[in-house]
Design an enzyme around this catalytic site. Structure first.
Site, PDB file in Angstrom:
ATOM      1  N   GLU A  92     -30.505 -14.271  49.910  1.00  0.00           N
ATOM      2  CA  GLU A  92     -29.793 -13.757  48.560  1.00  0.00           C
ATOM      3  C   GLU A  92     -29.191 -12.425  48.699  1.00  0.00           C
ATOM      4  O   GLU A  92     -29.173 -11.711  49.352  1.00  0.00           O
ATOM      5  CB  GLU A  92     -31.326 -13.398  47.931  1.00  0.00           C
ATOM      6  CG  GLU A  92     -32.125 -14.713  47.523  1.00  0.00           C
ATOM      7  CD  GLU A  92     -33.603 -14.161  46.785  1.00  0.00           C
ATOM      8  OE1 GLU A  92     -33.624 -13.140  46.491  1.00  0.00           O
ATOM      9  OE2 GLU A  92     -34.517 -15.042  46.859  1.00  0.00           O
ATOM     10  N   CYS A 116     -44.813  -6.994  53.769  1.00  0.00           N
ATOM     11  CA  CYS A 116     -45.288  -6.121  52.820  1.00  0.00           C
ATOM     12  C   CYS A 116     -45.814  -6.971  51.660  1.00  0.00           C
ATOM     13  O   CYS A 116     -45.506  -7.733  51.196  1.00  0.00           O
ATOM     14  CB  CYS A 116     -44.433  -5.203  52.241  1.00  0.00           C
ATOM     15  SG  CYS A 116     -43.225  -4.244  53.432  1.00  0.00           S
ATOM     16  N   CYS A 119     -43.971  -7.777  48.664  1.00  0.00           N
ATOM     17  CA  CYS A 119     -42.613  -8.428  48.426  1.00  0.00           C
ATOM     18  C   CYS A 119     -42.763  -9.884  48.614  1.00  0.00           C
ATOM     19  O   CYS A 119     -43.251 -10.393  49.426  1.00  0.00           O
ATOM     20  CB  CYS A 119     -42.022  -7.726  49.576  1.00  0.00           C
ATOM     21  SG  CYS A 119     -40.182  -8.415  49.849  1.00  0.00           S
ATOM     22  N   GLY A 159     -35.149  -8.897  54.525  1.00  0.00           N
ATOM     23  CA  GLY A 159     -34.916  -8.482  55.853  1.00  0.00           C
ATOM     24  C   GLY A 159     -35.287  -7.258  56.108  1.00  0.00           C
ATOM     25  O   GLY A 159     -35.165  -6.337  55.040  1.00  0.00           O
ATOM     26  N   SER A 189     -31.762   0.786  53.815  1.00  0.00           N
ATOM     27  CA  SER A 189     -33.140   0.866  53.531  1.00  0.00           C
ATOM     28  C   SER A 189     -34.020   0.128  54.484  1.00  0.00           C
ATOM     29  O   SER A 189     -34.040  -0.758  55.226  1.00  0.00           O
ATOM     30  CB  SER A 189     -33.613   0.374  52.236  1.00  0.00           C
ATOM     31  OG  SER A 189     -34.716   0.478  51.651  1.00  0.00           O
ATOM     32  N   SER A 218     -38.653   3.589  53.071  1.00  0.00           N
ATOM     33  CA  SER A 218     -39.638   3.187  51.947  1.00  0.00           C
ATOM     34  C   SER A 218     -41.195   3.712  52.371  1.00  0.00           C
ATOM     35  O   SER A 218     -41.664   3.148  53.531  1.00  0.00           O
ATOM     36  CB  SER A 218     -39.821   1.548  51.788  1.00  0.00           C
ATOM     37  OG  SER A 218     -38.288   1.090  51.498  1.00  0.00           O
ATOM     38  N   ASN A 294     -41.400  -4.866  40.205  1.00  0.00           N
ATOM     39  CA  ASN A 294     -41.026  -5.987  39.480  1.00  0.00           C
ATOM     40  C   ASN A 294     -42.064  -7.156  39.932  1.00  0.00           C
ATOM     41  O   ASN A 294     -42.018  -7.846  41.159  1.00  0.00           O
ATOM     42  CB  ASN A 294     -39.638  -6.190  40.216  1.00  0.00           C
ATOM     43  CG  ASN A 294     -38.902  -7.297  39.185  1.00  0.00           C
ATOM     44  OD1 ASN A 294     -39.242  -7.555  38.175  1.00  0.00           O
ATOM     45  ND2 ASN A 294     -37.608  -7.596  39.603  1.00  0.00           N
ATOM     46  N   CYS A 337     -36.134  -8.780  45.268  1.00  0.00           N
ATOM     47  CA  CYS A 337     -35.961  -9.290  46.602  1.00  0.00           C
ATOM     48  C   CYS A 337     -36.765 -10.382  47.139  1.00  0.00           C
ATOM     49  O   CYS A 337     -37.906 -10.350  46.830  1.00  0.00           O
ATOM     50  CB  CYS A 337     -36.101  -8.169  47.591  1.00  0.00           C
ATOM     51  SG  CYS A 337     -35.811  -8.724  49.353  1.00  0.00           S
TER      52      CYS A 337
END
Length: 346
Positions: A92, A116, A119, A159, A189, A218, A294, A337
């Site tokens: 993506e 995570c 995620c 990733g 990041s 993060s 999100n 993501c």
């Protein structure tokens, strides 16, 4: 023999053209068609001799572009692409426009091994790391679809970039030198991988000559125990060791570190969490970027209330911590993501 032309510098393309028995200016022509014109295949580079194009194609040489499989455009014009690779994987990338800029959020791997809990990408594990040209190709795809020149690039897609440092740095060189995107407009990041932040600083200075891109780390929790609950790999990377590596990066590169903190409703968004976070990063030459969660399907986490978000920010501000709140984009089109790829595969 190279297989993908994309990602090569002008001098590399000139040298390669000469090695192919062509004049050096053919390399300059290739560079122009790859980056300025955004050509998708060899046959489209009509300035090259037809026989040479056919020969290269027979040898397995390609431009190295990705293939669009799905597109989602949200009400705020945020554009998410599901792109296919030559070996059949999918990844993506997202274009996030404002009046003044176009930011491209790129993936560095197909999937992610960090797992995570909040995620979508981590739910499917890691398939493989991307090559440098596959990262650059994402930016070209967004430029083509949105018909705008990207101004910023953030490695915040699928990733863990620090598990693919070489390709990430290769792509940064190309984005900077060949596409004209300044390093200061590029952000890398990471959730944190032991021993990799010092390596990133050292390699960036060695390979790029400077490390002016922004490092975003993060955190997502103010203490080790909660961080381990949210990020399983944090068990191998104590909080203090992570911050020590951030200090190394800061001292080595002279660049301020940005700390990312995703706010999860009822989990890490209480005022006492904000106060504890301020204890951690206070006095550190850094900036805290808050991100409201999100939501993804079939997940236990929820987006925090506006009151909680603002309260968290006020605590940090009162403690003298530089803080900002990232605007949520593309909420109506699975823009977080990994969501689009996950939904496509399910």
């Amino acid at each position: 023999m190279i297989s993908a032309l994309l990602g090569r510098s002008k001098s590399e393309l000139e040298e390669w053209a000469v090695a192919q028995g062509q004049p050096a200016f053919r390399g300059r022509q290739l560079h122009d068609w790859l980056y300025a014109k955004g050509v998708r295949d060899l046959q489209g580079i009509t300035v090259l001799p037809k026989a040479w194009r056919a020969s290269l194609q027979n040898e397995g040489v390609s431009v190295g572009r990705l293939h669009e499989q799905e597109r989602r455009v949200s009400a705020d014009a945020t554009t998410k692409l599901l792109l296919g690779t030559e070996d059949g994987e999918t990844l993506e990338t997202v274009g996030i426009p404002t009046d003044q800029r176009l930011t491209v959020c790129v993936s560095s791997q197909v999937g992610c091994p960090m797992a995570c809990r909040f995620c979508a990408t981590g739910k499917g594990g890691l398939q493989r790391s991307l090559a440098g040209h596959e990262i650059v190709a994402q930016v070209l795809s967004i430029r083509e679809v949105m018909e705008r020149r990207p101004s910023h690039v953030v490695f915040m897609g699928m990733g863990e970039p620090l598990l693919n440092i070489e390709a990430v740095l290769e792509s940064i060189r190309c984005l900077n030198d060949d596409l004209g995107i300044g390093q200061r407009r590029i952000t890398v990041s990471t959730v944190g991988v032991p021993h990799t932040l010092p390596r990133l600083a050292d390699l960036a200075l060695k390979q790029l000559g400077r490390a002016q891109f922004t490092l975003a780390v993060s955190l997502h929790a103010p203490n080790q125990a909660l961080r381990e609950e949210l990020i399983p790999t944090a068990k191998t990377y104590p909080y203090d060791a992570l911050l020590d590596d951030c200090r190394y990066y800061l001292n080595k590169t002279g660049r301020r570190v940005s700390f990312e903190y995703i706010l999860l409703g009822g989990v890490n968004d209480h005022p006492h969490h904000a106060s504890e976070l301020a204890d951690r990063v206070g006095g550190f030459q850094s900036h805290v970027n808050l991100i409201a969660y999100n939501p993804i399907e079939e997940e236990e986490f929820q987006r925090p209330t506006t009151q909680r978000i603002e309260g968290f920010r006020r605590v940090l501000e009162r403690r003298g911590v530089a803080v900002s709140l990232r605007a949520s984009r593309g909420l109506d089109q699975d823009a977080a993501c990994g969501q689009l790829r996950r939904n496509r595969r399910s």
